[in-house]
Scaffold this motif. Structure first.
Motif, PDB file in Angstrom:
ATOM      1  N   PHE A  84       0.836  -1.158  -0.058  1.00  0.00           N
ATOM      2  CA  PHE A  84      -0.066   0.145  -0.070  1.00  0.00           C
ATOM      3  C   PHE A  84       0.707   1.280  -0.066  1.00  0.00           C
ATOM      4  N   TYR A  85       2.170   1.213   0.488  1.00  0.00           N
ATOM      5  CA  TYR A  85       2.977   2.439   0.215  1.00  0.00           C
ATOM      6  C   TYR A  85       4.148   2.064   0.169  1.00  0.00           C
ATOM      7  N   TYR A  86       5.074   2.219  -0.920  1.00  0.00           N
ATOM      8  CA  TYR A  86       6.283   1.788  -1.156  1.00  0.00           C
ATOM      9  C   TYR A  86       6.401   0.374  -1.009  1.00  0.00           C
ATOM     10  N   GLY A  87       7.397   0.000   0.260  1.00  0.00           N
ATOM     11  CA  GLY A  87       7.552  -1.320   0.252  1.00  0.00           C
ATOM     12  C   GLY A  87       6.650  -1.912   1.709  1.00  0.00           C
ATOM     13  N   PHE A  88       5.857  -1.055   2.227  1.00  0.00           N
ATOM     14  CA  PHE A  88       4.864  -1.327   3.103  1.00  0.00           C
ATOM     15  C   PHE A  88       3.766  -2.377   2.636  1.00  0.00           C
ATOM     16  N   ALA A  89       3.380  -3.489   3.377  1.00  0.00           N
ATOM     17  CA  ALA A  89       2.389  -4.303   3.021  1.00  0.00           C
ATOM     18  C   ALA A  89       1.514  -4.752   4.215  1.00  0.00           C
ATOM     19  N   ILE A  90       0.524  -5.145   3.939  1.00  0.00           N
ATOM     20  CA  ILE A  90      -0.251  -5.841   4.879  1.00  0.00           C
ATOM     21  C   ILE A  90      -0.126  -7.269   4.629  1.00  0.00           C
ATOM     22  N   HIS A  91       0.312  -8.198   5.384  1.00  0.00           N
ATOM     23  CA  HIS A  91       0.527  -9.827   5.093  1.00  0.00           C
ATOM     24  C   HIS A  91       0.514 -10.519   6.092  1.00  0.00           C
ATOM     25  N   GLY A  92       0.563 -11.937   5.828  1.00  0.00           N
ATOM     26  CA  GLY A  92       0.462 -12.929   6.723  1.00  0.00           C
ATOM     27  C   GLY A  92       1.809 -13.177   7.532  1.00  0.00           C
ATOM     28  N   THR A  93       1.596 -13.682   8.542  1.00  0.00           N
ATOM     29  CA  THR A  93       2.875 -14.131   9.318  1.00  0.00           C
ATOM     30  C   THR A  93       2.808 -15.448  10.103  1.00  0.00           C
ATOM     31  N   ASN A  94       4.203 -16.052  10.164  1.00  0.00           N
ATOM     32  CA  ASN A  94       4.024 -17.202  10.770  1.00  0.00           C
ATOM     33  C   ASN A  94       4.398 -17.128  12.358  1.00  0.00           C
ATOM     34  N   ASP A  95       4.567 -15.774  12.556  1.00  0.00           N
ATOM     35  CA  ASP A  95       5.050 -15.475  14.140  1.00  0.00           C
ATOM     36  C   ASP A  95       3.722 -14.971  14.856  1.00  0.00           C
ATOM     37  N   ILE A  96       2.718 -15.949  14.885  1.00  0.00           N
ATOM     38  CA  ILE A  96       1.543 -15.530  15.318  1.00  0.00           C
ATOM     39  C   ILE A  96       1.600 -15.066  16.690  1.00  0.00           C
ATOM     40  N   SER A  97       2.425 -15.564  17.591  1.00  0.00           N
ATOM     41  CA  SER A  97       2.535 -15.257  19.051  1.00  0.00           C
ATOM     42  C   SER A  97       2.765 -13.856  19.247  1.00  0.00           C
ATOM     43  N   GLN A  98       3.361 -13.169  18.230  1.00  0.00           N
ATOM     44  CA  GLN A  98       3.483 -11.813  18.423  1.00  0.00           C
ATOM     45  C   GLN A  98       2.437 -10.849  18.003  1.00  0.00           C
ATOM     46  N   LEU A  99       0.947 -11.313  17.559  1.00  0.00           N
ATOM     47  CA  LEU A  99       0.270 -10.664  17.069  1.00  0.00           C
ATOM     48  C   LEU A  99      -0.540 -10.062  18.349  1.00  0.00           C
ATOM     49  N   GLY A 100      -1.047  -8.628  18.159  1.00  0.00           N
ATOM     50  CA  GLY A 100      -1.403  -7.920  19.266  1.00  0.00           C
ATOM     51  C   GLY A 100      -0.259  -6.971  19.777  1.00  0.00           C
ATOM     52  N   GLY A 101       0.871  -7.074  19.093  1.00  0.00           N
ATOM     53  CA  GLY A 101       1.596  -6.210  19.704  1.00  0.00           C
ATOM     54  C   GLY A 101       2.681  -5.917  18.583  1.00  0.00           C
ATOM     55  N   PRO A 102       3.255  -4.473  18.743  1.00  0.00           N
ATOM     56  CA  PRO A 102       4.258  -4.203  17.594  1.00  0.00           C
ATOM     57  C   PRO A 102       5.511  -5.089  17.658  1.00  0.00           C
ATOM     58  N   ALA A 103       5.863  -5.568  16.322  1.00  0.00           N
ATOM     59  CA  ALA A 103       6.842  -6.592  16.046  1.00  0.00           C
ATOM     60  C   ALA A 103       7.565  -6.537  14.676  1.00  0.00           C
ATOM     61  N   SER A 104       6.888  -5.644  13.821  1.00  0.00           N
ATOM     62  CA  SER A 104       7.353  -5.737  12.220  1.00  0.00           C
ATOM     63  C   SER A 104       8.640  -4.734  12.064  1.00  0.00           C
ATOM     64  N   HIS A 105       8.915  -4.934  10.913  1.00  0.00           N
ATOM     65  CA  HIS A 105       9.802  -3.879  10.588  1.00  0.00           C
ATOM     66  C   HIS A 105       8.996  -2.652   9.866  1.00  0.00           C
ATOM     67  N   GLY A 106       7.650  -2.467   9.890  1.00  0.00           N
ATOM     68  CA  GLY A 106       6.808  -1.605   9.459  1.00  0.00           C
ATOM     69  C   GLY A 106       5.431  -1.892   8.860  1.00  0.00           C
ATOM     70  N   CYS A 107       5.565  -3.338   8.310  1.00  0.00           N
ATOM     71  CA  CYS A 107       4.502  -4.025   7.521  1.00  0.00           C
ATOM     72  C   CYS A 107       3.594  -3.999   8.843  1.00  0.00           C
ATOM     73  N   VAL A 108       2.232  -4.310   8.320  1.00  0.00           N
ATOM     74  CA  VAL A 108       1.049  -4.775   9.275  1.00  0.00           C
ATOM     75  C   VAL A 108       0.887  -6.351   9.000  1.00  0.00           C
ATOM     76  N   ARG A 109       1.273  -6.985  10.012  1.00  0.00           N
ATOM     77  CA  ARG A 109       1.030  -8.597  10.108  1.00  0.00           C
ATOM     78  C   ARG A 109      -0.039  -9.144  10.618  1.00  0.00           C
ATOM     79  N   LEU A 110      -0.625 -10.163   9.987  1.00  0.00           N
ATOM     80  CA  LEU A 110      -2.041 -10.862  10.347  1.00  0.00           C
ATOM     81  C   LEU A 110      -1.547 -12.362  10.394  1.00  0.00           C
ATOM     82  N   HIS A 111      -2.552 -12.906  11.017  1.00  0.00           N
ATOM     83  CA  HIS A 111      -2.747 -14.433  10.989  1.00  0.00           C
ATOM     84  C   HIS A 111      -2.730 -14.776   9.463  1.00  0.00           C
ATOM     85  N   PRO A 112      -2.026 -16.044   9.165  1.00  0.00           N
ATOM     86  CA  PRO A 112      -2.250 -16.346   7.744  1.00  0.00           C
ATOM     87  C   PRO A 112      -3.711 -16.722   7.196  1.00  0.00           C
TER      88      PRO A 112
END
Length: 136
Positions: A84-112
């Motif tokens: 949605f903005y340069y290299g920023f994306a909304i995408h799935g992650t395998n690191d689901i234990s981190q969901l609900g807290g800041p954890a990414s390099h700027g992307c928006v992570r979701l459950h797969p």
């Protein structure tokens, strides 16, 4: 007159496109997805951790990739990526234990499974009919 009838009948066969609004609240680490004003989903996310901000603003999908691997971050998988903005994306992650807290390099992570559902919804409605709002 016949061409007008053909044109109008063609328009009647074109499916109406729904308006999809994706609202991301960084302070709550939640994503709310509505379709034509009706709430459809409310999911936990992970946005940018300290030193890696997720941009605020209103965006539209620029590109989409069902399977994508980050060239910048060690070939990390980014399934069902919606850029949605340069290299920023909304995408799935395998690191689901981190969901609900800041954890990414700027992307928006979701459950797969949530990323797959959002991807299908945006693909069906169309990027032009999708608005991504990021705040807080």
């Amino acid at each position: 007159m016949a061409s007008v009838v053909v044109l109008l009948s063609g328009l009647a066969l074109t499916p109406a496109r729904a308006e999809v609004v994706v609202q991301i609240d960084k302070s709550a680490q939640r994503m709310a997805v509505s379709v034509d004003g009706s709430m459809r989903y409310n999911w936990p996310v992970s946005t940018g951790r300290d030193g890696y901000g997720t941009p605020n603003g209103t965006f539209h999908p620029q590109s989409m990739a069902r399977r994508y691997f980050s060239r910048k971050y060690y070939n990390a998988p980014m399934p069902h990526a919606i850029f949605f903005y340069y290299g920023f994306a909304i995408h799935g992650t395998n690191d689901i234990s981190q969901l609900g807290g800041p954890a990414s390099h700027g992307c928006v992570r979701l459950h797969p499974s949530h990323a797959a559902a959002l991807f299908a919804l945006v693909e069906h409605s169309g990027p032009r009919n999708t608005r991504i709002e990021i705040s807080n």
